[in-house]
Write a protein that holds these residues in place. Structure first.
Motif, PDB file in Angstrom:
ATOM      1  N   LEU A 185       0.821  -1.205   0.000  1.00  0.00           N
ATOM      2  CA  LEU A 185       0.000   0.000   0.000  1.00  0.00           C
ATOM      3  C   LEU A 185       0.858   1.259   0.000  1.00  0.00           C
ATOM      4  CD1 LEU A 185      -2.752  -1.180   2.480  1.00  0.00           C
ATOM      5  CD2 LEU A 185      -3.115  -0.568   0.085  1.00  0.00           C
ATOM      6  N   LEU A 186       1.931   1.278   0.785  1.00  0.00           N
ATOM      7  CA  LEU A 186       2.818   2.441   0.787  1.00  0.00           C
ATOM      8  C   LEU A 186       3.396   2.694  -0.597  1.00  0.00           C
ATOM      9  CD1 LEU A 186       4.774   1.961   4.150  1.00  0.00           C
ATOM     10  CD2 LEU A 186       3.089   3.727   3.628  1.00  0.00           C
ATOM     11  N   THR A 187       3.652   1.608  -1.328  1.00  0.00           N
ATOM     12  CA  THR A 187       4.283   1.727  -2.639  1.00  0.00           C
ATOM     13  C   THR A 187       3.282   2.085  -3.730  1.00  0.00           C
ATOM     14  OG1 THR A 187       5.883   0.039  -1.972  1.00  0.00           O
ATOM     15  CG2 THR A 187       5.738   0.535  -4.323  1.00  0.00           C
ATOM     16  N   PHE A 188       2.103   1.439  -3.728  1.00  0.00           N
ATOM     17  CA  PHE A 188       1.229   1.519  -4.890  1.00  0.00           C
ATOM     18  C   PHE A 188      -0.133   2.190  -4.642  1.00  0.00           C
ATOM     19  CE2 PHE A 188       3.862  -2.300  -5.913  1.00  0.00           C
ATOM     20  CZ  PHE A 188       4.509  -1.760  -7.015  1.00  0.00           C
ATOM     21  N   LEU A 189      -0.524   2.417  -3.384  1.00  0.00           N
ATOM     22  CA  LEU A 189      -1.832   3.016  -3.152  1.00  0.00           C
ATOM     23  C   LEU A 189      -2.000   4.380  -3.834  1.00  0.00           C
ATOM     24  CD1 LEU A 189      -4.622   2.944  -1.832  1.00  0.00           C
ATOM     25  CD2 LEU A 189      -3.598   3.914   0.239  1.00  0.00           C
ATOM     26  N   PRO A 190      -1.011   5.291  -3.757  1.00  0.00           N
ATOM     27  CA  PRO A 190      -1.192   6.574  -4.461  1.00  0.00           C
ATOM     28  C   PRO A 190      -1.409   6.395  -5.962  1.00  0.00           C
ATOM     29  CG  PRO A 190       0.607   6.722  -2.885  1.00  0.00           C
ATOM     30  CD  PRO A 190       0.235   5.280  -2.967  1.00  0.00           C
ATOM     31  N   LEU A 191      -0.651   5.478  -6.580  1.00  0.00           N
ATOM     32  CA  LEU A 191      -0.812   5.239  -8.013  1.00  0.00           C
ATOM     33  C   LEU A 191      -2.201   4.683  -8.315  1.00  0.00           C
ATOM     34  CD1 LEU A 191       2.652   3.573  -8.792  1.00  0.00           C
ATOM     35  CD2 LEU A 191       2.000   5.959  -9.089  1.00  0.00           C
TER      36      LEU A 191
ATOM     37  N   GLU B 180      -3.790  13.882  -7.143  1.00  0.00           N
ATOM     38  CA  GLU B 180      -2.560  13.323  -6.576  1.00  0.00           C
ATOM     39  C   GLU B 180      -2.415  13.653  -5.094  1.00  0.00           C
ATOM     40  OE1 GLU B 180       2.005  14.441  -7.214  1.00  0.00           O
ATOM     41  OE2 GLU B 180       1.212  13.296  -8.904  1.00  0.00           O
ATOM     42  N   ALA B 181      -2.737  14.886  -4.699  1.00  0.00           N
ATOM     43  CA  ALA B 181      -2.614  15.274  -3.290  1.00  0.00           C
ATOM     44  C   ALA B 181      -3.555  14.448  -2.418  1.00  0.00           C
ATOM     45  CB  ALA B 181      -2.915  16.761  -3.127  1.00  0.00           C
ATOM     46  N   ASP B 182      -4.771  14.198  -2.909  1.00  0.00           N
ATOM     47  CA  ASP B 182      -5.718  13.382  -2.144  1.00  0.00           C
ATOM     48  C   ASP B 182      -5.254  11.931  -2.068  1.00  0.00           C
ATOM     49  OD1 ASP B 182      -7.418  15.537  -1.717  1.00  0.00           O
ATOM     50  OD2 ASP B 182      -8.532  15.177  -3.563  1.00  0.00           O
ATOM     51  N   ALA B 183      -4.641  11.449  -3.136  1.00  0.00           N
ATOM     52  CA  ALA B 183      -4.140  10.072  -3.146  1.00  0.00           C
ATOM     53  C   ALA B 183      -3.019   9.890  -2.139  1.00  0.00           C
ATOM     54  CB  ALA B 183      -3.653   9.710  -4.546  1.00  0.00           C
ATOM     55  N   ILE B 184      -2.118  10.863  -2.069  1.00  0.00           N
ATOM     56  CA  ILE B 184      -1.020  10.792  -1.109  1.00  0.00           C
ATOM     57  C   ILE B 184      -1.556  10.910   0.319  1.00  0.00           C
ATOM     58  CG2 ILE B 184       1.073  11.966  -0.294  1.00  0.00           C
ATOM     59  CD1 ILE B 184       1.578  12.741  -3.234  1.00  0.00           C
ATOM     60  N   ARG B 185      -2.596  11.707   0.503  1.00  0.00           N
ATOM     61  CA  ARG B 185      -3.185  11.901   1.830  1.00  0.00           C
ATOM     62  C   ARG B 185      -3.758  10.594   2.389  1.00  0.00           C
ATOM     63  NH1 ARG B 185      -6.429  15.853   0.519  1.00  0.00           N
ATOM     64  NH2 ARG B 185      -4.746  17.374   0.664  1.00  0.00           N
TER      65      ARG B 185
ATOM     66  N   ILE C 225      -2.370   7.768   2.392  1.00  0.00           N
ATOM     67  CA  ILE C 225      -1.295   7.080   3.121  1.00  0.00           C
ATOM     68  C   ILE C 225      -1.239   7.581   4.558  1.00  0.00           C
ATOM     69  CG2 ILE C 225       1.208   6.763   3.269  1.00  0.00           C
ATOM     70  CD1 ILE C 225       0.027   5.131   1.086  1.00  0.00           C
ATOM     71  N   THR C 226      -1.376   8.901   4.730  1.00  0.00           N
ATOM     72  CA  THR C 226      -1.384   9.472   6.078  1.00  0.00           C
ATOM     73  C   THR C 226      -2.582   8.953   6.871  1.00  0.00           C
ATOM     74  OG1 THR C 226      -0.322  11.474   5.243  1.00  0.00           O
ATOM     75  CG2 THR C 226      -1.382  11.619   7.396  1.00  0.00           C
ATOM     76  N   VAL C 227      -3.752   8.901   6.230  1.00  0.00           N
ATOM     77  CA  VAL C 227      -4.956   8.388   6.896  1.00  0.00           C
ATOM     78  C   VAL C 227      -4.768   6.934   7.288  1.00  0.00           C
ATOM     79  CG1 VAL C 227      -7.410   7.899   6.604  1.00  0.00           C
ATOM     80  CG2 VAL C 227      -6.453  10.026   5.704  1.00  0.00           C
ATOM     81  N   LEU C 228      -4.165   6.153   6.409  1.00  0.00           N
ATOM     82  CA  LEU C 228      -3.882   4.744   6.690  1.00  0.00           C
ATOM     83  C   LEU C 228      -3.007   4.614   7.936  1.00  0.00           C
ATOM     84  CD1 LEU C 228      -4.193   1.845   5.160  1.00  0.00           C
ATOM     85  CD2 LEU C 228      -1.812   2.238   4.545  1.00  0.00           C
ATOM     86  N   ALA C 229      -1.955   5.439   8.025  1.00  0.00           N
ATOM     87  CA  ALA C 229      -1.046   5.387   9.174  1.00  0.00           C
ATOM     88  C   ALA C 229      -1.732   5.837  10.458  1.00  0.00           C
ATOM     89  CB  ALA C 229       0.178   6.260   8.895  1.00  0.00           C
ATOM     90  N   ILE C 230      -2.556   6.886  10.377  1.00  0.00           N
ATOM     91  CA  ILE C 230      -3.272   7.361  11.568  1.00  0.00           C
ATOM     92  C   ILE C 230      -4.228   6.283  12.077  1.00  0.00           C
ATOM     93  CG2 ILE C 230      -4.966   9.043  12.409  1.00  0.00           C
ATOM     94  CD1 ILE C 230      -3.667  11.073  10.491  1.00  0.00           C
ATOM     95  N   GLY C 231      -4.932   5.630  11.169  1.00  0.00           N
ATOM     96  CA  GLY C 231      -5.818   4.546  11.569  1.00  0.00           C
ATOM     97  C   GLY C 231      -5.059   3.419  12.241  1.00  0.00           C
ATOM     98  N   GLY C 232      -3.868   3.114  11.704  1.00  0.00           N
ATOM     99  CA  GLY C 232      -3.042   2.066  12.293  1.00  0.00           C
ATOM    100  C   GLY C 232      -2.642   2.371  13.721  1.00  0.00           C
ATOM    101  N   MET C 233      -2.411   3.644  14.025  1.00  0.00           N
ATOM    102  CA  MET C 233      -2.045   4.019  15.389  1.00  0.00           C
ATOM    103  C   MET C 233      -3.275   4.125  16.298  1.00  0.00           C
ATOM    104  SD  MET C 233       1.074   6.788  14.989  1.00  0.00           S
ATOM    105  CE  MET C 233       0.386   7.784  13.676  1.00  0.00           C
ATOM    106  N   ALA C 234      -4.350   4.706  15.785  1.00  0.00           N
ATOM    107  CA  ALA C 234      -5.515   5.004  16.629  1.00  0.00           C
ATOM    108  C   ALA C 234      -6.245   3.753  17.097  1.00  0.00           C
ATOM    109  CB  ALA C 234      -6.473   5.917  15.870  1.00  0.00           C
ATOM    110  N   LEU C 235      -6.262   2.718  16.291  1.00  0.00           N
ATOM    111  CA  LEU C 235      -7.068   1.548  16.620  1.00  0.00           C
ATOM    112  C   LEU C 235      -6.272   0.404  17.250  1.00  0.00           C
ATOM    113  CD1 LEU C 235      -9.488   1.411  13.551  1.00  0.00           C
ATOM    114  CD2 LEU C 235      -9.783   2.532  15.757  1.00  0.00           C
ATOM    115  N   GLN C 236      -4.955   0.589  17.429  1.00  0.00           N
ATOM    116  CA  GLN C 236      -4.181  -0.504  18.011  1.00  0.00           C
ATOM    117  C   GLN C 236      -4.569  -0.774  19.462  1.00  0.00           C
ATOM    118  OE1 GLN C 236      -0.093  -1.474  17.347  1.00  0.00           O
ATOM    119  NE2 GLN C 236       0.077  -0.070  15.616  1.00  0.00           N
ATOM    120  N   TYR C 237      -4.735   0.281  20.253  1.00  0.00           N
ATOM    121  CA  TYR C 237      -5.041   0.054  21.666  1.00  0.00           C
ATOM    122  C   TYR C 237      -6.404  -0.617  21.861  1.00  0.00           C
ATOM    123  CZ  TYR C 237      -5.288   0.581  26.685  1.00  0.00           C
ATOM    124  OH  TYR C 237      -5.396   0.306  28.027  1.00  0.00           O
ATOM    125  N   PRO C 238      -7.466  -0.192  21.180  1.00  0.00           N
ATOM    126  CA  PRO C 238      -8.737  -0.918  21.343  1.00  0.00           C
ATOM    127  C   PRO C 238      -8.624  -2.403  20.983  1.00  0.00           C
ATOM    128  CG  PRO C 238      -9.123   1.185  20.280  1.00  0.00           C
ATOM    129  CD  PRO C 238      -7.638   1.023  20.364  1.00  0.00           C
TER     130      PRO C 238
END
Length: 388
Positions: free
Chosen positions: A225-231, A240-245, A247-260
């Motif tokens: 996903l880090l490599t090909f999701l923007p493409l 392009e800016a929304d596509a790159i964004r 990746i940031t949303v993906l990372a935030i979700g990965g951090m926010a939902l780990q504790y639950p």
């Protein structure tokens, strides 16, 4: 603050968790900063993309040289000393990389950097898992994952401020690594003993298949996903800016939902948790073509998808800590590192080749295949009665 320090001093396991987490968060920051930095330095020299990719690959291949000896060193020296030596070696290697910016010389230097990083991660994850209380293992590993992920995310952010030219980004990274080294140097006496017998590394894939393949699939999905999701997102009609964004949303979700998810893992059957995560990721991958073109839906979708993917990392470590102790934990952690590098290398290569042959729509199919294979492993382990 004084009360907090007193509690940490009275609770050696908590102190060990804090030390190991701080050290690995710093290492994660270093990784997040130097991976794009080194590629940009080579690109500025006119090195072609294929050679840059091969040079980066030397870093990940190093784990195969490290894994067979990591368990023995952990038993002989303990995780704190091994992590300290790895951090100091990383700082020295970064200085050499900056001093001698030649792509051919960088191959052995980046291989050595990968060796140092592999020792560091194997020792750190084994230490955290060893120190985690069984009743709180899910939550402890989740907090560890969040802190380490935040360290990785800070790397590119700091790089955007320091720039990529000159010594500045290298010196900032080296300075933070030396701070982590000082923390570890003061904690050598707290380093635990990881004693006992071990199995051949490959056998741990059979002894803990869900943890091992969970880690493999996490690395595969994350790197793909880090490599090909923007493409893929641009091909689906996003700017392009929304596509790159995304990746940031993906990372935030990965951090926010780990504790639950970690909290849930301390209360229900862990194999049921990973099975649900696998189903969610498989269904989410199938829904990618419909979700991403809708801006608001796409953001919520990638947040939840990132949460499920990040939780797979947490659950793999939790399962390993519940299954193994002492030296067996160190050996299985070494095999876990091998599975991570295999997933990060093999699946993006497969996905890239599939996209080149069949078009962008092959990306979600590649993810579906990965999660379907993982669910098959989970079902097989469940049927053999290997669930906790």
């Amino acid at each position: 603050m004084a009360d907090s320090l007193a509690v940490t001093t009275r609770n050696p396991h908590r102190r060990q968790l804090v030390i190991a987490t701080v050290a690995l968060a710093t290492a994660s920051f270093s990784h997040g900063l130097t991976m794009p930095l080194l590629s940009l330095v080579l690109d500025r020299q006119g090195v072609d993309e294929t050679l840059i990719g091969l040079n980066t690959g030397a870093y990940f291949i190093a784990v195969f040289a490290v894994a067979p000896v990591a368990s023995r060193l952990l038993r002989a020296r303990g995780p704190a000393l091994l992590m300290l030596a790895s951090i100091l070696a990383t700082a020295a290697l970064l200085a050499l990389l900056r001093a001698f910016p030649d792509v051919w010389l960088w191959f052995p230097l980046r291989f050595a950097l990968g060796m140092a990083s592999s020792f560091l991660w194997i020792a750190g994850e084994a230490w955290v898992n060893h120190a985690a209380a069984e009743t709180h293992r899910g939550r402890i590993i989740a907090i560890f994952g969040v802190v380490v992920s935040a360290g990785f995310a800070m790397g590119p952010a700091i790089l955007s401020m320091t720039g990529t030219a000159g010594w500045t980004p290298f010196l900032v990274t080296i300075a933070l690594l030396l701070v982590a080294a000082a923390v570890l140097a003061g904690a050598l006496g707290a380093s635990p003993k990881l004693t006992g017998t071990t199995e051949p590394l490959a056998r741990y894939v059979l002894l803990a298949p869900v943890a091992m393949f969970g880690y493999f699939v996490f690395a595969a999905g994350d790197t793909l996903l880090l490599t090909f999701l923007p493409l893929y997102a641009v091909g689906a009609g996003l700017a392009e800016a929304d596509a790159i964004r995304l990746i940031t949303v993906l990372a935030i979700g990965g951090m926010a939902l780990q504790y639950p998810i970690g909290w849930l893992a301390d209360r229900v059957d862990n194999y049921a948790v990973v099975a649900v995560l696998g189903v969610l990721l498989l269904a989410g991958s199938a829904a990618l073509p419909w979700a991403l073109p809708l801006p608001a839906v796409g953001i919520v979708f990638m947040f939840l998808y990132g949460g499920a993917l990040g939780a797979l990392y947490t659950m793999s470590l939790v399962l390993l800590g519940r299954r193994f102790k002492g030296a067996a934990l160190s050996a299985s952690s070494a095999m876990l590192a091998v599975m991570f590098c295999a997933g990060a290398f093999i699946w993006p290569s497969v996905g890239g080749a599939a996209m080149e042959r069949f078009g962008a729509e092959a990306m979600p199919v590649t993810l579906i295949v990965a999660y379907a294979l993982f669910l098959a492993v989970v079902v097989g382990a469940w049927r053999r009665g290997s669930s906790s």
